[in-house]
Design an enzyme around this catalytic site. Structure first.
Site, PDB file in Angstrom:
ATOM      1  N   ASP A 124     -11.158   2.606   4.112  1.00  0.00           N
ATOM      2  CA  ASP A 124     -11.651   1.256   3.805  1.00  0.00           C
ATOM      3  C   ASP A 124     -13.169   1.188   3.688  1.00  0.00           C
ATOM      4  OD1 ASP A 124      -9.672  -0.638   3.427  1.00  0.00           O
ATOM      5  OD2 ASP A 124      -9.350  -0.944   5.567  1.00  0.00           O
ATOM      6  N   GLN A 136      -5.099  -2.269   9.414  1.00  0.00           N
ATOM      7  CA  GLN A 136      -4.898  -3.541   8.711  1.00  0.00           C
ATOM      8  C   GLN A 136      -5.582  -4.674   9.492  1.00  0.00           C
ATOM      9  OE1 GLN A 136      -3.499  -3.960   5.700  1.00  0.00           O
ATOM     10  NE2 GLN A 136      -3.705  -6.168   5.708  1.00  0.00           N
ATOM     11  N   LYS A 192       0.832  -1.211   0.000  1.00  0.00           N
ATOM     12  CA  LYS A 192       0.000   0.000   0.000  1.00  0.00           C
ATOM     13  C   LYS A 192       0.864   1.258   0.000  1.00  0.00           C
ATOM     14  CE  LYS A 192      -3.794  -2.563   1.967  1.00  0.00           C
ATOM     15  NZ  LYS A 192      -4.465  -3.104   3.146  1.00  0.00           N
TER      16      LYS A 192
HETATM   17  N1  GUE Z   1      -8.242  -3.007   6.642  1.00  0.00           N
HETATM   18  C1  GUE Z   1      -8.001  -3.875   5.675  1.00  0.00           C
HETATM   19  N2  GUE Z   1      -8.328  -3.561   4.404  1.00  0.00           N
HETATM   20  C2  GUE Z   1      -8.062  -4.438   3.387  1.00  0.00           C
HETATM   21  O1  GUE Z   1      -8.365  -4.143   2.225  1.00  0.00           O
HETATM   22  C3  GUE Z   1      -7.446  -5.689   3.701  1.00  0.00           C
HETATM   23  C4  GUE Z   1      -7.134  -5.955   5.041  1.00  0.00           C
HETATM   24  N3  GUE Z   1      -7.427  -5.057   5.994  1.00  0.00           N
HETATM   25  N4  GUE Z   1      -6.558  -7.131   5.382  1.00  0.00           N
HETATM   26  C5  GUE Z   1      -6.193  -8.113   4.410  1.00  0.00           C
HETATM   27  C6  GUE Z   1      -7.026  -8.031   3.138  1.00  0.00           C
HETATM   28  C7  GUE Z   1      -6.350  -8.660   1.943  1.00  0.00           C
HETATM   29  N5  GUE Z   1      -6.158  -7.589   0.987  1.00  0.00           N
HETATM   30  C8  GUE Z   1      -5.452  -7.708  -0.196  1.00  0.00           C
HETATM   31  C9  GUE Z   1      -5.210  -6.650  -1.031  1.00  0.00           C
HETATM   32  C10 GUE Z   1      -4.442  -6.781  -2.171  1.00  0.00           C
HETATM   33  C11 GUE Z   1      -3.885  -7.986  -2.521  1.00  0.00           C
HETATM   34  C12 GUE Z   1      -3.033  -8.096  -3.729  1.00  0.00           C
HETATM   35  O2  GUE Z   1      -2.763  -7.124  -4.409  1.00  0.00           O
HETATM   36  N6  GUE Z   1      -2.549  -9.302  -4.061  1.00  0.00           N
HETATM   37  C13 GUE Z   1      -1.675  -9.577  -5.188  1.00  0.00           C
HETATM   38  C14 GUE Z   1      -0.689 -10.659  -4.838  1.00  0.00           C
HETATM   39  C15 GUE Z   1       0.056 -10.352  -3.572  1.00  0.00           C
HETATM   40  C16 GUE Z   1       0.905 -11.503  -3.079  1.00  0.00           C
HETATM   41  O3  GUE Z   1       1.795 -11.911  -3.811  1.00  0.00           O
HETATM   42  O4  GUE Z   1       0.647 -11.950  -1.931  1.00  0.00           O
HETATM   43  C17 GUE Z   1      -2.491 -10.049  -6.362  1.00  0.00           C
HETATM   44  O5  GUE Z   1      -3.650 -10.450  -6.165  1.00  0.00           O
HETATM   45  O6  GUE Z   1      -1.999 -10.011  -7.482  1.00  0.00           O
HETATM   46  C18 GUE Z   1      -4.144  -9.065  -1.718  1.00  0.00           C
HETATM   47  C19 GUE Z   1      -4.927  -8.926  -0.582  1.00  0.00           C
HETATM   48  C20 GUE Z   1      -6.630  -6.435   1.515  1.00  0.00           C
HETATM   49  N7  GUE Z   1      -7.147  -6.631   2.745  1.00  0.00           N
END
Ligand code: GUE
Length: 293
Positions: free
Chosen positions: A120, A97, A53
């Site tokens: 969020d 988070q 982020k």
């Molecule tokens: N307050 C809060 N807000 C959130 O939005 C939040 C959270 N907590 N806790 C966890 C989850 C999970 N999440 C992700 C966001 C982007 C990818 C992302 O960009 N993933 C990459 C891969 C990343 C990797 O390699 O692990 C992809 O899909 O291409 C994954 C997971 C947001 N979350």
């Protein structure tokens, strides 16, 4: 037939290019958008998401402010950090988070966020506004993953109005708010929100024009559950360890064979994840723009 890939990386990149222009405009008015993150504990997954982020912010010209608390932090420590983020001049929007380490009451902490700084869209006031359907320039922040899913479908011109959507999973960050978003005026889908107690999930999914899998069960959704031509969004992700190499492999909720039946498919990774991050930036920019109105 093989599905059109809903490319989250390319689409997020297009969104970010548009945001750069808006950030430049804000800065010209003397407003510097800044994203705060509050991370508690040392879960490696959460650490890497938070780091991502901050990189995203740098890409579009948003400042970022990071508060990291140790796993030993008490609820009083978390409250104090939230208070600082609420009053900080540089922080125009922030996130806590999730998940917080066990022992913290997440809902109670989310309620302490200043709704005007809730990047969020998870504060009860903003979830309430999602139910009320307040739109337009002053619209409240939407939860990032649901907003990212809708944005991805829109940009690929996948029809939503009047379509049958089956959402698998009723969690706070994806399934529950996504059901509310899809049924709002303008999107006008017919939504079935399914969960672990749903009877005959495959039969529910077979009716869907759009399937969203957000449960974190590897390869749960099979090819013979999918109506030919349906759009399938793979949201849940699990890190499985390859028994041969010992390396972690990211595995989505959708079986790879679905690509042979679906009309559109979001890969995982590189699908909804990058869109979630782009929508977080969009919420921060919108919150800063709202201060100009
Ligand atoms: N307050 C809060 N807000 C959130 O939005 C939040 C959270 N907590 N806790 C966890 C989850 C999970 N999440 C992700 C966001 C982007 C990818 C992302 O960009 N993933 C990459 C891969 C990343 C990797 O390699 O692990 C992809 O899909 O291409 C994954 C997971 C947001 N979350």
């Amino acid at each position: 037939m093989t599905a059109i890939i809903l490319d989250g990386v390319a689409t997020a990149s297009a969104v970010k290019t548009e945001l750069i222009a808006r950030v430049t405009e804000l800065r010209a008015h003397g407003i510097v958008p800044g994203l705060g993150t509050l991370l508690v504990g040392d879960d490696p997954g959460s650490r890497s998401y938070v780091a991502g982020k901050h990189r995203d912010c740098a890409e579009v010209g948003i400042e970022s402010i990071r508060i990291d608390l140790p796993a030993s932090a008490t609820t009083a420590d978390v409250r104090a950090a939230i208070k600082d983020l609420n009053s900080s001049r540089e922080v125009t929007g922030y996130i806590i988070q999730l998940p917080l380490p066990v022992g913290h009451n997440e809902n109670a902490m989310l309620e302490l966020i200043d709704p005007a700084k809730d990047a969020d869209g998870l504060h009860p006031t903003n979830l309430g506004r999602l139910v009320l359907g307040i739109e337009g320039q002053l619209s409240s922040p939407l939860p990032c993953t649901p907003a990212g899913i809708v944005e991805l479908l829109r940009r690929y011109e996948v029809p939503i109005v009047g379509r049958k959507v089956v959402v698998i999973g009723r969690g706070l960050t994806v399934g529950r708010p996504l059901g509310l978003l899809f049924t709002r005026k303008g999107l006008d889908a017919t939504v079935t929100l399914t969960h672990s107690r749903t009877v005959d999930l495959p039969e529910e999914v077979r009716r869907a024009d759009i399937v969203v899998a957000a449960v974190g069960v590897p390869h749960l959704v099979k090819a013979d559950w999918i109506k030919p031509g349906a759009a399938v969004l793979d949201v849940g992700i699990t890190r499985l360890v390859d028994p041969l190499t010992g390396k972690g492999v990211l595995t989505g909720d959708v079986h790879p064979d679905v690509a042979e039946v679906a009309g559109h498919l979001s890969p995982n990774p590189r699908g909804v994840g990058p869109m979630t991050r782009a929508m977080l930036l969009s919420n921060v920019v919108k919150a800063a723009e709202r201060t100009l109105l």
